[in-house]
Enzyme design. Structure first.
Site, mmCIF file in Angstrom:
data_model
loop_
_atom_site.group_PDB
_atom_site.id
_atom_site.type_symbol
_atom_site.label_atom_id
_atom_site.label_comp_id
_atom_site.label_asym_id
_atom_site.label_seq_id
_atom_site.Cartn_x
_atom_site.Cartn_y
_atom_site.Cartn_z
ATOM 1 N N SER A 291 0.826 -1.208 0.000
ATOM 2 C CA SER A 291 0.000 0.000 0.000
ATOM 3 C C SER A 291 0.860 1.257 0.000
ATOM 4 O O SER A 291 0.457 2.283 -0.549
ATOM 5 C CB SER A 291 -0.968 0.006 1.183
ATOM 6 N N GLU A 292 2.044 1.203 0.621
ATOM 7 C CA GLU A 292 2.990 2.315 0.523
ATOM 8 C C GLU A 292 4.432 1.823 0.485
ATOM 9 O O GLU A 292 4.783 0.835 1.140
ATOM 10 C CB GLU A 292 2.861 3.302 1.689
ATOM 11 N N THR A 293 5.216 2.555 -0.273
ATOM 12 C CA THR A 293 6.666 2.403 -0.283
ATOM 13 C C THR A 293 7.258 3.759 0.063
ATOM 14 O O THR A 293 6.878 4.772 -0.520
ATOM 15 C CB THR A 293 7.172 1.937 -1.658
#
Length: 265
Positions: free
Chosen positions: A43-45
């Protein structure tokens, strides 16, 4: 590029919310960072780069877009810095030049985020139906985050929601996500929530810290208390403690590193 996978807002591997933390040794353009985030698929990097001493720049990318703030990827990045340096405090600077102050508190990490207001809004019946909600208790909108907040009366109903994501993404435009929340039925927590955001990221974010920029104030006002315990009732589950202090919210959580490697650019 040194890269880590970290499970945030949990002390158990394969629980909480996985984030990738990338430490590029040269400047990367937005297209490359976006491609890396899409390749990893979390969902996030987060991409972090040391500016000087304990001050770092930080940028967050979903598989689809760059976002200015992310709680669990900030927690993951902090975990890596604390584990690989002698620092016990960190200052992150995001893409909007917002400063995020982080400190190590025992085995936990305490993050300082800004507080954002919510306003009245209308929620179309199509969105309510797509989420599978039977009855709404309240609805608000966070314009800075572009997130609709929907309160329902039952934590059990919240845990059992199974949205139709195709219908959901077609029910509304111009937002990043829909957050559904309820007062907790567990004495260890004050409120529970889930976050659906097929518009900007993945279908469901397993554990979301960034929404506490408005969700903590919402429940603090409703429950008349400034220190709260939150539980995200997704399939992976996760929890955190929050504290509202005027225009700041403090988020306290744990994280576990599950992978360390090299991303070949």
């Amino acid at each position: 590029m040194k890269t880590y996978f970290v499970d945030s807002f949990t002390n158990e591997k394969f629980k909480g919310n996985p984030a990738a933390v990338c430490l590029p040794n040269r400047e990367l353009d937005i297209t490359t960072m976006q491609s890396i985030a899409a390749e990893i698929g979390f969902s996030e990097t987060a991409f972090i780069k040391q500016i000087k001493d304990n001050t770092y720049s930080i940028r967050f990318f979903t598989p689809k877009i760059e976002i200015p703030l992310c709680g669990h990827a900030t927690l993951a990045s902090s975990k890596i810095i604390f584990d690989t340096t002698l620092f016990d405090t960190i200052k992150f600077i995001n893409c909007n030049n917002i400063e995020l102050f982080i400190e190590k508190v025992g085995t936990k990490i305490k993050m300082q985020f800004p507080v954002y207001e919510t306003e009245e809004t209308e929620v179309p019946q199509k969105m309510i139906d797509a989420l599978g909600i039977s009855k709404i208790a309240n609805k608000r909108y966070s314009p800075i985050n572009k997130i609709i907040l929907i309160e329902i009366e039952s934590a059990i109903e919240l845990a059992n929601l199974a949205p139709d994501f195709t219908a959901l993404i077609n029910s509304y435009t111009g937002i990043n996500g829909a957050l559904v929340t309820a007062i907790s039925d567990n004495e260890n927590f004050d409120f529970q929530y889930r976050y659906f955001w097929p518009w900007a990221g993945t279908n469901e974010d397993p554990v979301t810290g960034g929404v506490q920029t408005f969700l903590t104030k919402y429940w603090a006002t409703k429950l008349n208390k400034t220190k709260l315990n939150a539980y995200q009732s997704s399939s992976r589950t996760g929890s955190m403690s929050t504290e509202l202090l005027q225009d700041k919210v403090f988020i306290l959580g744990e994280a576990v590193t599950v992978l360390e490697g090299e991303f070949i650019l």
